[in-house]
Design a protein around this motif. Structure first.
Motif, short mmCIF file in Angstrom:
data_model
loop_
_atom_site.label_atom_id
_atom_site.label_comp_id
_atom_site.label_asym_id
_atom_site.label_seq_id
_atom_site.Cartn_x
_atom_site.Cartn_y
_atom_site.Cartn_z
N ALA A 44 0.84 -1.20 0.00
CA ALA A 44 0.00 0.00 0.00
C ALA A 44 0.87 1.24 0.00
CB ALA A 44 -0.90 0.00 1.23
N ILE A 45 0.42 2.26 -0.70
CA ILE A 45 1.11 3.54 -0.69
C ILE A 45 0.65 4.29 0.55
CG2 ILE A 45 1.37 5.76 -1.87
CD1 ILE A 45 0.87 4.20 -4.50
N GLY A 46 1.58 4.78 1.33
CA GLY A 46 1.23 5.49 2.56
C GLY A 46 2.46 6.00 3.27
N LEU A 47 2.29 6.38 4.52
CA LEU A 47 3.36 6.99 5.29
C LEU A 47 3.83 6.12 6.46
CD1 LEU A 47 2.00 10.66 5.37
CD2 LEU A 47 3.63 9.63 3.77
N ASN A 48 3.26 4.92 6.59
CA ASN A 48 3.66 4.02 7.66
C ASN A 48 4.87 3.20 7.24
OD1 ASN A 48 1.52 4.77 9.41
ND2 ASN A 48 0.14 3.47 8.23
N LEU A 49 5.59 2.69 8.22
CA LEU A 49 6.71 1.81 7.91
C LEU A 49 6.18 0.62 7.12
CD1 LEU A 49 8.72 1.81 11.26
CD2 LEU A 49 9.00 3.29 9.28
N GLY A 50 6.89 0.27 6.05
CA GLY A 50 6.48 -0.82 5.18
C GLY A 50 5.63 -0.39 4.00
N ASN A 51 5.09 0.81 4.05
CA ASN A 51 4.32 1.34 2.92
C ASN A 51 5.26 1.80 1.81
OD1 ASN A 51 1.74 3.06 4.86
ND2 ASN A 51 1.78 0.98 4.12
N ALA A 52 4.73 1.78 0.60
CA ALA A 52 5.45 2.38 -0.52
C ALA A 52 5.34 3.90 -0.37
CB ALA A 52 4.84 1.94 -1.84
N ALA A 53 6.48 4.57 -0.46
CA ALA A 53 6.50 6.03 -0.33
C ALA A 53 5.73 6.65 -1.49
CB ALA A 53 7.93 6.54 -0.32
N PRO A 54 4.85 7.61 -1.21
CA PRO A 54 4.13 8.28 -2.30
C PRO A 54 5.10 8.95 -3.27
CG PRO A 54 3.15 8.82 -0.16
CD PRO A 54 4.44 8.10 0.12
N GLU A 55 4.77 8.89 -4.52
CA GLU A 55 5.62 9.49 -5.56
C GLU A 55 5.66 11.01 -5.40
OE1 GLU A 55 8.14 9.69 -7.53
OE2 GLU A 55 7.46 8.49 -9.24
N ILE A 56 6.81 11.56 -5.67
CA ILE A 56 7.00 13.01 -5.70
C ILE A 56 7.63 13.33 -7.03
CG2 ILE A 56 8.14 15.03 -4.67
CD1 ILE A 56 8.36 13.41 -2.04
#
Length: 193
Positions: A44-56
């Motif tokens: 999952a894309i998100g801000l928690n540890l283990g999440n995929a970092a949202p694209e910038i």
């Protein structure tokens, strides 16, 4: 009961059981495939540890877009800062030290370390001057020059700076808000001797 009838009933029962076993095995195979399919899905894309970092994707000081995903394969520190932020500027020597120490190291899943600096500046000149003065020698400096309304800062729920996220070679968040020696210590744990 006649022996032929008994034999027929046993045969029918065996065929029924065999059919049920095959169905059960087929169901098990489907469940296993579904399990592995779920595991193979992207995190999952998100801000928690283990999440995929949202694209910038933002422009560098020269106006050229730089995507965070272009750094895939390296361990990356996404660093939110600004030229006008005293604590950010005080933290920059530790960030520079980490970059120079780890930029060419081999990590468990990738090669090299870099920094993706997201500036919350609103003045191009001040931003460029701070990059030069603080010796921020990596290539990935980006900003939309919207100050606190920076779209990446909003996407990452940045409410104060400095703030950072450490992502692995696959773009997964593995740590955050590392300051001073904590950044080097986190990177040391990822280095392959």
């Amino acid at each position: 009961m006649k022996p032929a009838v008994i034999l027929l009933l046993i045969t029918v029962a065996l065929i029924s059981c065999k059919g049920k076993k095959e169905t059960t095995l087929a169901q098990t195979d489907n469940n296993t495939e579904a399990h592995y399919s779920r595991q193979a899905q992207a995190p999952a894309i998100g801000l928690n540890l283990g999440n995929a970092a949202p694209e910038i994707s933002m422009n560098n000081p020269s106006g050229t877009p730089v995507d965070l995903s272009s750094l895939k394969g390296k361990v990356v520190l996404i660093d939110f800062w600004a030229s006008w932020c005293g604590p950010c500027r005080a933290e920059n020597p530790a960030v520079v030290k980490a970059f120079t120490t780890y930029k060419n190291k081999k990590f468990k899943g990738g090669n090299g370390f870099t920094i993706y600096s997201v500036s919350l500046d609103s003045h191009l000149g001040a931003w460029k001057k701070a990059i030069e003065k603080d010796g921020l020698i990596w290539d990935a400096h980006v900003s939309d020059l919207k100050g606190w309304s920076n779209t990446a800062a909003e996407k990452y729920s940045v409410s104060g700076i400095p703030m950072n996220f450490l992502i692995d070679e696959n773009g997964l968040i593995i740590n955050r808000n590392l300051r001073g020696e904590a950044l080097s210590q986190a990177l040391d744990k990822l280095v392959v001797e």
